[in-house]
Design a protein around this motif. Structure first.
Motif, mmCIF file in Angstrom:
data_model
loop_
_atom_site.group_PDB
_atom_site.id
_atom_site.type_symbol
_atom_site.label_atom_id
_atom_site.label_comp_id
_atom_site.label_asym_id
_atom_site.label_seq_id
_atom_site.Cartn_x
_atom_site.Cartn_y
_atom_site.Cartn_z
ATOM 1 N N ASP A 15 0.974 -1.206 0.123
ATOM 2 C CA ASP A 15 -0.042 0.064 0.030
ATOM 3 C C ASP A 15 0.820 1.353 -0.002
ATOM 4 O OD1 ASP A 15 -2.607 -1.498 -0.068
ATOM 5 O OD2 ASP A 15 -2.372 -1.400 2.091
ATOM 6 N N SER A 19 0.662 4.106 -2.962
ATOM 7 C CA SER A 19 0.400 5.478 -2.665
ATOM 8 C C SER A 19 1.674 6.440 -3.338
ATOM 9 C CB SER A 19 0.459 5.802 -1.135
ATOM 10 O OG SER A 19 1.622 5.444 -0.430
ATOM 11 N N SER A 184 -6.305 6.142 15.085
ATOM 12 C CA SER A 184 -5.819 6.435 13.690
ATOM 13 C C SER A 184 -5.423 5.182 12.769
ATOM 14 C CB SER A 184 -4.582 7.314 13.784
ATOM 15 O OG SER A 184 -4.031 7.560 12.166
ATOM 16 N N LYS A 185 -6.260 4.937 11.976
ATOM 17 C CA LYS A 185 -6.034 3.616 11.261
ATOM 18 C C LYS A 185 -4.707 3.576 10.580
ATOM 19 C CE LYS A 185 -8.201 0.803 7.455
ATOM 20 N NZ LYS A 185 -9.348 0.815 6.502
ATOM 21 N N THR A 186 -4.262 4.791 10.199
ATOM 22 C CA THR A 186 -3.013 4.948 9.269
ATOM 23 C C THR A 186 -1.954 4.637 10.384
ATOM 24 O OG1 THR A 186 -3.730 6.318 7.664
ATOM 25 C CG2 THR A 186 -1.453 6.247 8.003
#
Length: 227
Positions: A15, A19, A184-186
């Motif tokens: 990912d 990005s 925070s997912k990130t």
């Protein structure tokens, strides 16, 4: 080591790379891949150095963090390239056999398993090199098959143990991601990837040390005959 393994895992995350590509940061993609490759080579060299201490001293000593692991990888570059070539050639041969014998699924499964075992048992070649850092006799393509003959049962048992250990280690990683994902997912994903990279390296280190024990007990005579 934790920093190197964590950063390497983060830079090789699919990912993350996607990005950067989506943002057209191709220079950053190249830099990330170069750093990640350097990290992978260093960690593998560190593992080989650890196996050397294991085989020479009989105990597991973690080497100091120096540039020596790069020298170990450089010293075994030819062996790594030769065995990468063997793996490709054997893979092509086995794939052709799988296609030819595809009318019988059992033969296809057996061929795939045999190839998987060939790749697995090439690890013992690197362990043999780690003992004295000598490449003599280690280019013999028949070595993995000889190692299978003497050490397949011990290696299979070891694989099952590590499968269980991997599952156990995965549980806290999922927990970290879920808990920190609430904030925070990130951040949660990034931390899970870094910790996962460190756990993966520890598993690699333990795996090679355990293989070194099997090699010393049952397989080293197969190599010493080649000198």
């Amino acid at each position: 080591i934790a920093c190197v393994s964590g950063i390497t895992a983060l830079l090789t995350d699919q990912d993350f790379i996607k990005s950067l590509i989506a943002q057209h940061n191709f220079l950053l993609v190249l830099v990330a891949l170069v750093i990640a490759l350097a990290g992978c080579l260093y960690l593998f060299g560190y593992t080989i150095e650890t196996v050397h201490y294991r085989l020479q001293a009989g105990i597991t000593v973690l080497p100091e963090v120096t540039t020596q692991p790069f020298n170990r990888v450089l010293g075994m570059a030819i062996i790594m390239l030769v065995w990468a070539g063997y793996t490709i050639v054997i893979g092509a041969v086995f794939m052709a056999l799988a296609v030819i014998l595809s009318v019988t699924k059992i033969f296809t499964i057996l061929i795939v398993l045999l190839y998987a075992f060939f790749v697995l048992f090439t690890s013992y070649v690197f362990i043999a090199y780690a003992k004295n850092f000598q490449a003599a006799g280690l280019m013999n393509i028949a070595l993995p098959f000889k190692f299978m003959k003497e050490g397949y049962l011990d290696t299979l048992i070891l694989m099952l143990k590590f499968l269980v250990l991997s599952i156990v280690l995965t549980i806290p990683l999922v927990g970290i991601f879920l808990l920190l994902g609430l904030v925070s997912k990130t951040f949660g994903l990034g931390l899970a990837i870094c910790v996962g990279g460190y756990f993966s390296f520890i598993l690699q280190l333990l795996w090679y040390v355990c293989l070194a024990d099997i090699y010393e007990e049952k397989l080293q005579d197969e190599v010493e005959e080649l000198y």
